[in-house]
Write a protein that holds these residues in place. Structure first.
Motif, PDB file in Angstrom:
ATOM      1  N   ARG A 280       6.310   0.429 -25.080  1.00  0.00           N
ATOM      2  CA  ARG A 280       6.988   0.428 -23.925  1.00  0.00           C
ATOM      3  C   ARG A 280       6.559   1.432 -22.965  1.00  0.00           C
ATOM      4  N   ALA A 281       6.094   1.065 -22.034  1.00  0.00           N
ATOM      5  CA  ALA A 281       5.329   1.835 -21.073  1.00  0.00           C
ATOM      6  C   ALA A 281       6.299   2.730 -20.157  1.00  0.00           C
ATOM      7  N   VAL A 282       7.427   1.866 -19.835  1.00  0.00           N
ATOM      8  CA  VAL A 282       8.403   2.325 -18.870  1.00  0.00           C
ATOM      9  C   VAL A 282       9.740   1.960 -19.360  1.00  0.00           C
TER      10      VAL A 282
ATOM     11  N   SER B 170       2.259  13.437 -17.339  1.00  0.00           N
ATOM     12  CA  SER B 170       0.904  13.398 -17.825  1.00  0.00           C
ATOM     13  C   SER B 170       0.213  12.310 -18.298  1.00  0.00           C
ATOM     14  N   ASN B 171      -0.912  12.081 -18.783  1.00  0.00           N
ATOM     15  CA  ASN B 171      -1.541  10.962 -19.302  1.00  0.00           C
ATOM     16  C   ASN B 171      -0.742  10.026 -20.137  1.00  0.00           C
ATOM     17  N   GLY B 172      -0.517   8.688 -19.564  1.00  0.00           N
ATOM     18  CA  GLY B 172       0.058   7.770 -20.429  1.00  0.00           C
ATOM     19  C   GLY B 172       1.735   7.826 -20.249  1.00  0.00           C
ATOM     20  N   ALA B 173       2.028   8.536 -19.448  1.00  0.00           N
ATOM     21  CA  ALA B 173       3.548   8.802 -18.914  1.00  0.00           C
ATOM     22  C   ALA B 173       4.123   7.460 -18.445  1.00  0.00           C
ATOM     23  N   GLY B 174       3.467   6.761 -18.238  1.00  0.00           N
ATOM     24  CA  GLY B 174       3.844   5.331 -17.467  1.00  0.00           C
ATOM     25  C   GLY B 174       3.647   5.589 -15.859  1.00  0.00           C
ATOM     26  N   LYS B 175       3.058   6.180 -15.280  1.00  0.00           N
ATOM     27  CA  LYS B 175       3.182   6.138 -13.949  1.00  0.00           C
ATOM     28  C   LYS B 175       2.505   5.114 -13.232  1.00  0.00           C
ATOM     29  N   THR B 176       1.258   4.463 -13.713  1.00  0.00           N
ATOM     30  CA  THR B 176       0.332   3.428 -13.109  1.00  0.00           C
ATOM     31  C   THR B 176       1.223   2.141 -13.475  1.00  0.00           C
ATOM     32  N   THR B 177       1.734   2.093 -14.550  1.00  0.00           N
ATOM     33  CA  THR B 177       2.530   0.995 -14.919  1.00  0.00           C
ATOM     34  C   THR B 177       3.960   0.758 -13.980  1.00  0.00           C
ATOM     35  N   LEU B 178       4.590   1.793 -13.870  1.00  0.00           N
ATOM     36  CA  LEU B 178       5.543   1.860 -12.677  1.00  0.00           C
ATOM     37  C   LEU B 178       5.252   1.158 -11.473  1.00  0.00           C
TER      38      LEU B 178
ATOM     39  N   ASP C 227       6.954  -3.280 -20.808  1.00  0.00           N
ATOM     40  CA  ASP C 227       6.115  -3.143 -21.973  1.00  0.00           C
ATOM     41  C   ASP C 227       4.671  -3.710 -21.832  1.00  0.00           C
ATOM     42  N   HIS C 228       3.771  -3.197 -22.246  1.00  0.00           N
ATOM     43  CA  HIS C 228       2.453  -3.530 -22.682  1.00  0.00           C
ATOM     44  C   HIS C 228       2.312  -4.175 -24.053  1.00  0.00           C
ATOM     45  N   GLY C 229       2.660  -5.375 -24.361  1.00  0.00           N
ATOM     46  CA  GLY C 229       2.599  -6.022 -25.628  1.00  0.00           C
ATOM     47  C   GLY C 229       3.892  -5.042 -26.348  1.00  0.00           C
TER      48      GLY C 229
ATOM     49  N   ASP D  87      -1.399   5.952  -6.058  1.00  0.00           N
ATOM     50  CA  ASP D  87      -1.689   6.268  -7.653  1.00  0.00           C
ATOM     51  C   ASP D  87      -2.841   7.373  -7.636  1.00  0.00           C
ATOM     52  N   GLU D  88      -2.315   8.570  -8.087  1.00  0.00           N
ATOM     53  CA  GLU D  88      -3.286   9.460  -7.981  1.00  0.00           C
ATOM     54  C   GLU D  88      -4.495   9.705  -7.255  1.00  0.00           C
ATOM     55  N   PRO D  89      -4.167   9.858  -6.052  1.00  0.00           N
ATOM     56  CA  PRO D  89      -5.174   9.955  -5.057  1.00  0.00           C
ATOM     57  C   PRO D  89      -6.070  11.278  -5.121  1.00  0.00           C
TER      58      PRO D  89
ATOM     59  N   GLU E 281       1.305  11.564  -9.368  1.00  0.00           N
ATOM     60  CA  GLU E 281       0.273  12.664  -9.578  1.00  0.00           C
ATOM     61  C   GLU E 281       0.389  13.251 -10.828  1.00  0.00           C
ATOM     62  N   GLN E 282      -0.781  13.705 -11.336  1.00  0.00           N
ATOM     63  CA  GLN E 282      -0.761  14.612 -12.568  1.00  0.00           C
ATOM     64  C   GLN E 282      -0.877  15.999 -12.001  1.00  0.00           C
ATOM     65  N   ASN E 283      -1.503  16.087 -10.662  1.00  0.00           N
ATOM     66  CA  ASN E 283      -1.703  17.460 -10.175  1.00  0.00           C
ATOM     67  C   ASN E 283      -0.059  17.866  -9.623  1.00  0.00           C
TER      68      ASN E 283
HETATM   69  N1  LIG Z   1      -3.022  -3.005 -19.898  1.00  0.00           N
HETATM   70  C1  LIG Z   1      -2.501  -2.315 -21.150  1.00  0.00           C
HETATM   71  N2  LIG Z   1      -2.570  -2.733 -22.049  1.00  0.00           N
HETATM   72  C2  LIG Z   1      -1.712  -2.097 -23.352  1.00  0.00           C
HETATM   73  N3  LIG Z   1      -1.245  -0.978 -23.105  1.00  0.00           N
HETATM   74  C3  LIG Z   1      -1.257  -0.310 -21.619  1.00  0.00           C
HETATM   75  C4  LIG Z   1      -2.023  -0.994 -20.667  1.00  0.00           C
HETATM   76  N4  LIG Z   1      -1.920  -0.177 -19.739  1.00  0.00           N
HETATM   77  C5  LIG Z   1      -1.123   1.041 -19.951  1.00  0.00           C
HETATM   78  N5  LIG Z   1      -0.913   0.789 -21.102  1.00  0.00           N
HETATM   79  C6  LIG Z   1      -0.183   1.899 -22.232  1.00  0.00           C
HETATM   80  O1  LIG Z   1       0.901   2.160 -21.389  1.00  0.00           O
HETATM   81  C7  LIG Z   1       1.316   3.561 -21.360  1.00  0.00           C
HETATM   82  C8  LIG Z   1       1.378   3.960 -20.192  1.00  0.00           C
HETATM   83  O2  LIG Z   1       0.163   3.802 -19.314  1.00  0.00           O
HETATM   84  P1  LIG Z   1      -0.201   4.330 -17.832  1.00  0.00           P
HETATM   85  O3  LIG Z   1      -1.461   3.610 -17.303  1.00  0.00           O
HETATM   86  O4  LIG Z   1       0.977   3.443 -17.083  1.00  0.00           O
HETATM   87  O5  LIG Z   1       0.301   5.805 -17.629  1.00  0.00           O
HETATM   88  P2  LIG Z   1      -0.090   6.845 -16.470  1.00  0.00           P
HETATM   89  O6  LIG Z   1       0.974   7.751 -16.486  1.00  0.00           O
HETATM   90  O7  LIG Z   1      -0.749   6.163 -15.203  1.00  0.00           O
HETATM   91  O8  LIG Z   1      -1.371   7.657 -17.276  1.00  0.00           O
HETATM   92  P3  LIG Z   1      -2.637   8.332 -16.351  1.00  0.00           P
HETATM   93  O9  LIG Z   1      -2.251   9.542 -15.677  1.00  0.00           O
HETATM   94  O10 LIG Z   1      -3.630   8.588 -17.659  1.00  0.00           O
HETATM   95  O11 LIG Z   1      -3.203   7.343 -15.423  1.00  0.00           O
HETATM   96  C9  LIG Z   1       0.106   4.318 -22.121  1.00  0.00           C
HETATM   97  O12 LIG Z   1       0.754   4.466 -23.533  1.00  0.00           O
HETATM   98  C10 LIG Z   1      -0.755   3.179 -22.129  1.00  0.00           C
HETATM   99  O13 LIG Z   1      -1.745   3.238 -23.059  1.00  0.00           O
END
Ligand SMILES: Nc1ncnc2c1ncn2[C@@H]1O[C@H](COP(=O)(O)OP(=O)(O)OP(=O)(O)O)[C@@H](O)[C@H]1O
Ligand SMILES: [Mg+2]
Lengths: 237, 298
Positions: A17-19, A37-45, A12-14, A161-163, A194-196
């Motif tokens: 729920r990102a993952v 896609s954007n915001g899928a939660g990849k970076t958070t993972l 969770d981010h607050g 992460d997204e090279p 990747e998004q690509n």
């Molecule tokens: N530091 C944070 N604080 C609050 N919410 C966050 C934070 N980082 C990410 N999120 C939220 O968590 C969700 C997943 O974000 P994340 O960055 O993991 O996505 P992503 O798949 O890497 O996207 P992108 O392709 O744009 O990099 C999104 O809804 C994002 O807004």
């Protein structure tokens, strides 16, 4: 043999729920693309897997050992290297200092020197710019530098992460080609976020498609690419 | 002509000490993003420890390294026991950026009281290890003694040692990486928490050297380094707060500038001028004389 096993991972981010209960496995020596896609939660993972973000629930193991809750600097010592998004180099340092950073914790300085020369062979453009400030590098060169720094730590598991972010198609192709050739030569396990989707699945053995933090599909990349429904909804080609 | 020379010499000696204090503040600022007001307290405690060594052994050359090591240990302890947990706990709150700074102010008060309880408030003295009387050429004596020369040389040595550490060693690379991008440094395997503590230890050692050097000329009391803290802070800001070279240049500019104001304008204006200089630098070159970007890599 599954080397990386992620099960029911929830982050969770607050209130967000990102993952969300994510489970998947990656075989040893495999290149797995995580597509979303954007915001899928990849970076958070990735951040959760390498100790930069605390997790809510679930588990993750690498070669049988739990990796959650460990510090990133300790995971590095177990061969787990995370190359963060945004071409994570340190612009105040020179190219060579950025590379040296990857070997700073290692005792086997001979092998560090060897690894460094291998990286320069893989990315000759870095070799030509060793004493330049990393600030002066192009986007593609920065990505090479970030990956090169990780390679000097002699990783077993490389999380990228997204090279391709913000790079021209030709440069993306070069970087992906380099990733593919080095992982085959070194027997690396690679998780490529990747998004690509098209370029990533072309070099990947397996694909993991996620959306809004949940698993959509996982399987051999060839099978994913040939699924018309997935292609239309998630792969974008 | 001679007055100009003399005034410059006085300024260079004072400026050297300011540079050392500025360096101590810069080392902490770079590693932890905290302005360490407790530095004056840490330095005074280390100097009292040096003073104890001198009163027992009458050996300045033993007191200096002992105080230096004590300063390093005190600096490391302050970071490990106080600042580290504070920056972690208050990472997100409304006080996030200011809590550690307030804590260093509090710590300054605590250390001063403790020092006052142990050694009392009287001004203590110890003698310089070499002559404190100005060199004489023919009939003129200049306001620059062997001891002043020692101060300047020690400052130069400290600056060179740190420059070599930062630019040429793995520890220096780790210190710089942890300062610029802690997360990237961690992902490369740098134990950033420990490295920061090393930065605090270096700063503590530097502050201790400044304290031991200045005391034969200023005397020692629980708050005898307070004005040095302010001069050091202003010098660090003049130098951009980020770089070793900036700290050196800032200290010298301030030391020489104030010496000239005292000599040619009015000696009562010295202290207020410090703040005028500070304001002018902030207004004209907010990044300091050595611009942050370039300064950081030096
Ligand atoms: N530091 C944070 N604080 C609050 N919410 C966050 C934070 N980082 C990410 N999120 C939220 O968590 C969700 C997943 O974000 P994340 O960055 O993991 O996505 P992503 O798949 O890497 O996207 P992108 O392709 O744009 O990099 C999104 O809804 C994002 O807004
Ligand atoms: Mg992302």
């Amino acid at each position: 043999m599954s080397a990386l096993i992620v099960s029911d991972l929830t982050v969770d981010h607050g209130a967000i729920r990102a993952v969300d209960g994510l489970s998947f496995t990656v075989q040893q020596g495999e290149l797995a693309a995580v597509i979303g896609s954007n915001g899928a939660g990849k970076t958070t993972l990735l951040r959760a897997l390498t100790g930069l973000k605390s997790t809510k629930a679930g588990s993750a193991t690498w070669k049988g050992n739990s990796i959650l809750g460990q510090k990133p600097e300790n995971l590095v010592r177990q061969g787990i290297l995370h190359v963060a998004d945004g071409k994570s180099v340190i612009p105040e340092l020179t190219v060579e200092e950025n590379l040296n950073l990857g070997g700073i914790w290692r005792r086997d300085k001979k092998d560090v020197a060897l690894a460094k020369s291998e990286v320069i062979d893989l990315f000759p453009r870095l070799g030509e710019r060793l004493s330049q400030s990393a600030d002066t590098l192009s986007g593609g060169e920065r990505q090479m530098l970030a990956i090169g720094r990780a390679l000097i730590s002699r990783p077993e598991l490389l999380l990228l992460d997204e090279p391709s972010l913000g790079l021209a198609p030709l440069v993306i192709e070069q970087i992906f080609h380099a990733i593919n050739s080095m992982r085959q030569r070194l027997g690396l396990t690679v998780v490529l976020v990747e998004q690509n989707a098209m370029s990533a699945l072309k070099i990947a053995d397996a694909g993991i498609i996620i959306n809004l933090g949940k698993l959509v599909a996982a399987g051999k990349s060839a099978d994913l690419v040939n699924d018309p429904a997935l292609r239309a909804a998630y792969l974008g080609y | 002509m001679l007055t100009i020379l003399n005034t410059s010499l006085i300024g260079i000696t004072a400026g050297s000490i300011y540079s050392l204090m500025a360096l101590a503040l810069v080392l902490v600022w770079r590693s932890t993003r905290v302005v360490n007001f407790a530095q004056a307290g840490q330095a005074i405690l280390s100097t009292y420890i040096g003073y104890e060594v001198i009163s027992r052994t009458n050996n300045y050359w033993l007191a200096l390294p002992v105080a230096l090591v004590a300063g390093a240990v005190i600096g490391a302890l302050v970071d490990a026991l106080l600042i580290r947990s504070l920056t972690k706990r208050s990472a997100n709150g409304p006080l996030a950026s200011i809590a550690p700074i307030i804590a260093t102010l509090g710590l300054l008060g605590v250390i001063r009281s403790v020092v006052g309880m142990i050694w009392g408030g009287d001004l203590r003295q110890y003698k310089a290890p070499v002559s404190n009387i100005g060199f004489t050429f023919g009939h003129t004596t200049i306001p620059f003694s062997r001891y002043n020369l020692l101060i300047v040389i020690t400052t130069i040595v400290v600056m060179i040692v740190f420059t070599v550490i930062f630019q040429k060693t793995s520890l220096g690379l780790a210190l710089r990486a942890a300062a610029f991008q802690p997360e990237t440094a961690r992902l490369a395997g740098v134990k950033v928490d420990r490295i920061r503590t090393v930065g605090w230890a270096f700063a503590g050692a530097t502050g201790a050297v400044a304290g031991v050097l200045i005391t034969p000329q200023s005397g020692l009391s629980p708050n005898s380094l307070d004005s040095l803290l302010i001069y050091g802070f202003v010098a660090a800001v003049i130098g951009g707060l980020e770089s070793l070279i900036g700290a050196a240049v800032g200290g010298l500019v301030l030391g020489v500038g104030l010496a000239f104001i005292r000599e040619y304008v009015n000696s009562n204006l010295e202290f207020p001028s410090t703040f005028v200089v500070l304001l002018l630098v902030l207004l004209i070159k907010p990044g300091g004389i050595i611009a942050a970007r370039r300064g950081r890599s030096a």
